[in-house]
Write a protein that holds these residues in place. Structure first.
Motif, PDB file in Angstrom:
ATOM      1  N   PRO A  31       0.922  -1.098   0.418  1.00 46.17           N
ATOM      2  CA  PRO A  31       0.080   0.225   0.295  1.00 46.17           C
ATOM      3  C   PRO A  31       1.151   1.061   0.516  1.00 46.17           C
ATOM      4  N   ALA A  32       0.341   2.247  -0.456  1.00 44.49           N
ATOM      5  CA  ALA A  32       0.989   3.633  -0.902  1.00 44.49           C
ATOM      6  C   ALA A  32       0.619   4.446   0.468  1.00 44.49           C
ATOM      7  N   ASP A  33       1.216   3.333   1.775  1.00 52.16           N
ATOM      8  CA  ASP A  33       0.694   4.225   2.678  1.00 52.16           C
ATOM      9  C   ASP A  33       1.631   4.344   4.356  1.00 52.16           C
ATOM     10  N   LYS A  34       2.943   5.811   4.263  1.00 55.88           N
ATOM     11  CA  LYS A  34       4.179   5.575   4.738  1.00 55.88           C
ATOM     12  C   LYS A  34       3.869   4.488   6.262  1.00 55.88           C
ATOM     13  N   GLY A  35       3.088   4.757   6.609  1.00 55.03           N
ATOM     14  CA  GLY A  35       2.572   4.509   8.235  1.00 55.03           C
ATOM     15  C   GLY A  35       2.506   2.608   7.905  1.00 55.03           C
ATOM     16  N   THR A  36       1.434   1.839   7.128  1.00 53.25           N
ATOM     17  CA  THR A  36       1.909   1.022   7.133  1.00 53.25           C
ATOM     18  C   THR A  36       3.191   0.530   6.445  1.00 53.25           C
ATOM     19  N   LEU A  37       3.996   0.982   5.378  1.00 52.06           N
ATOM     20  CA  LEU A  37       5.259   0.607   4.759  1.00 52.06           C
ATOM     21  C   LEU A  37       5.661   0.073   5.869  1.00 52.06           C
ATOM     22  N   VAL A  38       5.984   1.014   6.773  1.00 48.42           N
ATOM     23  CA  VAL A  38       7.254   0.980   8.170  1.00 48.42           C
ATOM     24  C   VAL A  38       6.775  -0.056   9.423  1.00 48.42           C
ATOM     25  N   SER A  39       5.732   0.319   9.426  1.00 49.86           N
ATOM     26  CA  SER A  39       5.294  -1.375   9.821  1.00 49.86           C
ATOM     27  C   SER A  39       6.266  -2.711   9.573  1.00 49.86           C
ATOM     28  N   LYS A  40       5.535  -2.279   8.152  1.00 47.74           N
ATOM     29  CA  LYS A  40       5.829  -3.427   7.583  1.00 47.74           C
ATOM     30  C   LYS A  40       7.530  -4.044   7.496  1.00 47.74           C
ATOM     31  N   LEU A  41       7.739  -3.628   7.117  1.00 47.25           N
ATOM     32  CA  LEU A  41       9.411  -3.377   8.008  1.00 47.25           C
ATOM     33  C   LEU A  41      10.403  -3.550   8.931  1.00 47.25           C
ATOM     34  N   ALA A  42       9.341  -3.259  10.233  1.00 51.39           N
ATOM     35  CA  ALA A  42       9.936  -3.501  11.040  1.00 51.39           C
ATOM     36  C   ALA A  42       9.489  -5.092  11.117  1.00 51.39           C
ATOM     37  N   LYS A  43       8.116  -5.469  10.692  1.00 51.40           N
ATOM     38  CA  LYS A  43       7.887  -6.863  11.157  1.00 51.40           C
ATOM     39  C   LYS A  43       8.970  -8.099   9.929  1.00 51.40           C
ATOM     40  N   SER A  44       8.700  -7.330   8.898  1.00 51.57           N
ATOM     41  CA  SER A  44      10.135  -7.857   7.800  1.00 51.57           C
ATOM     42  C   SER A  44      11.621  -7.818   8.492  1.00 51.57           C
ATOM     43  N   GLU A  45      11.897  -6.551   9.166  1.00 49.22           N
ATOM     44  CA  GLU A  45      13.563  -7.286   9.994  1.00 49.22           C
ATOM     45  C   GLU A  45      13.199  -8.177  11.401  1.00 49.22           C
ATOM     46  N   ASP A  46      11.895  -8.108  11.779  1.00 51.82           N
ATOM     47  CA  ASP A  46      11.828  -9.329  13.660  1.00 51.82           C
ATOM     48  C   ASP A  46      12.272 -10.276  12.478  1.00 51.82           C
ATOM     49  N   ALA A  47      11.115 -10.624  11.372  1.00 52.21           N
ATOM     50  CA  ALA A  47      11.756 -12.154  10.930  1.00 52.21           C
ATOM     51  C   ALA A  47      12.684 -13.036   9.803  1.00 52.21           C
ATOM     52  N   PHE A  48      13.404 -11.501   9.595  1.00 54.32           N
ATOM     53  CA  PHE A  48      14.910 -11.854   9.525  1.00 54.32           C
ATOM     54  C   PHE A  48      15.844 -12.145  10.234  1.00 54.32           C
ATOM     55  N   ASP A  49      15.352 -11.512  12.099  1.00 50.87           N
ATOM     56  CA  ASP A  49      15.894 -12.463  12.680  1.00 50.87           C
ATOM     57  C   ASP A  49      15.635 -12.903  13.710  1.00 50.87           C
ATOM     58  N   LYS A  50      14.954 -13.557  13.681  1.00 47.11           N
ATOM     59  CA  LYS A  50      14.240 -14.280  14.411  1.00 47.11           C
ATOM     60  C   LYS A  50      15.046 -15.838  14.044  1.00 47.11           C
ATOM     61  N   VAL A  51      15.182 -16.147  15.243  1.00 43.59           N
ATOM     62  CA  VAL A  51      16.239 -17.660  15.224  1.00 43.59           C
ATOM     63  C   VAL A  51      15.811 -18.944  15.388  1.00 43.59           C
ATOM     64  N   GLU A  52      14.393 -19.010  15.432  1.00 42.30           N
ATOM     65  CA  GLU A  52      14.003 -20.177  15.724  1.00 42.30           C
ATOM     66  C   GLU A  52      13.751 -20.425  14.069  1.00 42.30           C
ATOM     67  N   GLU A  53      14.132 -21.704  13.979  1.00 39.22           N
ATOM     68  CA  GLU A  53      13.656 -21.906  12.426  1.00 39.22           C
ATOM     69  C   GLU A  53      12.443 -23.419  12.012  1.00 39.22           C
ATOM     70  N   VAL A  54      11.548 -22.388  12.780  1.00 37.80           N
ATOM     71  CA  VAL A  54       9.842 -22.891  12.780  1.00 37.80           C
ATOM     72  C   VAL A  54       8.778 -22.031  11.791  1.00 37.80           C
ATOM     73  N   GLN A  55       7.753 -22.633  11.573  1.00 38.31           N
ATOM     74  CA  GLN A  55       7.196 -21.717  10.629  1.00 38.31           C
ATOM     75  C   GLN A  55       6.080 -20.722  11.343  1.00 38.31           C
ATOM     76  N   GLY A  56       5.774 -19.319  10.857  1.00 34.27           N
ATOM     77  CA  GLY A  56       4.999 -18.316  11.913  1.00 34.27           C
ATOM     78  C   GLY A  56       4.728 -17.294  11.450  1.00 34.27           C
ATOM     79  N   ASN A  57       3.953 -16.196  11.437  1.00 29.74           N
ATOM     80  CA  ASN A  57       2.955 -15.437  11.439  1.00 29.74           C
ATOM     81  C   ASN A  57       4.433 -14.701  10.617  1.00 29.74           C
ATOM     82  N   ASP A  58       5.347 -14.134  10.040  1.00 30.50           N
ATOM     83  CA  ASP A  58       5.958 -13.696   9.804  1.00 30.50           C
ATOM     84  C   ASP A  58       6.114 -13.118   7.948  1.00 30.50           C
TER      85      ASP A  58
END
Length: 338
Positions: A31-58
């Motif tokens: 979406p062309a919504d700055k707040g949403t994109l910032v949140s999505k990028l933060a969630k992506s950062e958390d996903a790449f930082d996750k240590v556990e190799e398990v399926q999740g809401n990433d």
């Protein structure tokens, strides 16, 4: 080729936002919504930082970049699991066959049934290539790099993989399917609903939609004509997905009627055919081109590279290819034919 795919980071926001403004609507994942994109990028950062190799809401976000020119010209996403925090609704198109002895006729009626059948699947989506770059195989690189990432981190993804394609809409962004069905229950146009869904998610509207099966024959011709059809700009993406083994299993988007295609994850061509190869030489890569990837999580890199096979030892990479992947002699890459 000077482009590679790598994980996105917060510094890529401006480039991703500029691409989001070029989508023309209907891209819920971009979406062309700055707040949403910032949140999505933060969630992506958390996903790449996750240590556990398990399926999740990433959510994993990637960008297509030319590192030498420092430009970004594409993006794509992978979701570890859908339907975890919000129900993942689809319409399933089925046929009800009835026989009338009195009339001596068989009646076949198509029906749309609201379902959460695809809950627990992983998803590939959010793919957008800058209009100026839609040539030279970059779309193929962007799309297939996701499957190599899945192969590298197989435990993080489900046994089924899906992709939703944007449905048909007019130049003003109106959807015939929305106007005929969901739009009758909400006081908003499709562009308004699309913008709301991109920021707030589809859960709110989906929960308020009628749960009873819908007889397709009650819908106007314009809506029936676009059911399960991708937006014209998505036809090439559909062909790429079909080339990977995805198939339309009669699931369609509940808002714009676009098709959802599915595949068993391990049967996706790139996942199935990719093999680990040793880099035995860097310099002259030869004329053979292959899709290559290396690295895990934030170190993941993928590109279309120039390679040469050296007997049974491994691959020789061109210097440019090795630089894009950030590999040296002795390293290992995932390789699959173009």
């Amino acid at each position: 080729m000077s482009f590679r795919v790598r994980p996105a980071n917060p510094d890529d926001f401006d480039a991703i936002y500029e691409m989001a403004k070029l989508t023309g609507g209907g891209f819920t994942n971009l979406p062309a919504d700055k707040g949403t994109l910032v949140s999505k990028l933060a969630k992506s950062e958390d996903a790449f930082d996750k240590v556990e190799e398990v399926q999740g809401n990433d959510c994993y976000i990637f960008v297509l970049e030319d590192p030498a020119a420092r430009v970004i010209r594409g993006t794509c996403q992978v979701f570890g699991q859908v339907g975890v925090t919000q129900a993942f609704y689809s319409y399933h198109l089925s046929t009800l066959t009835q026989w009338s002895p009195e009339l001596g006729k068989t009646f076949r009626n198509q029906m749309l049934t609201l379902t959460t059948d695809l809950e627990g699947s992983s998803e590939v989506g959010g793919l957008f290539l800058h209009p100026a770059m839609r040539a030279g195989g970059l779309g193929l690189l962007l799309a297939r790099s996701r499957y190599l990432f899945i192969r590298q981190h197989r435990e993080r993804f489900g046994d089924r993989l899906l992709a939703e394609l944007r449905g048909v809409m007019d130049q003003a962004g109106n959807s015939p399917f929305w106007d005929a069905l969901a739009g009758r229950f909400f006081d908003m146009s499709f562009p308004e609903a699309d913008a709301f869904n991109a920021v707030n998610g589809t859960h709110f509207i989906a929960e308020l939609m009628p749960k009873s099966p819908i007889y397709v024959s009650l819908l106007p011709d314009a809506a029936r004509a676009v059911m399960g059809q991708p937006h014209p700009t998505g036809r090439a993406a559909l062909r790429m997905l079909e080339g990977e083994g995805f198939a339309f299993d009669r699931y369609i988007d509940i808002f714009d009627g676009g098709p959802t295609v599915v595949s068993r994850t391990d049967q996706v061509r790139t996942v199935r055919e990719a093999v680990a190869e040793k880099v035995v030489e860097v310099g002259d890569g030869g004329s053979m081109k292959m899709l290559l990837a290396t690295g895990r999580l934030k170190s993941f890199r993928a590109c279309l590279g120039e390679v040469r096979r050296i007997d049974n030892e491994g691959l020789a990479l061109s210097a440019d290819t090795a630089a894009l992947l950030e590999v040296r002699e002795g390293d290992t890459v995932l390789a699959v034919s173009r």
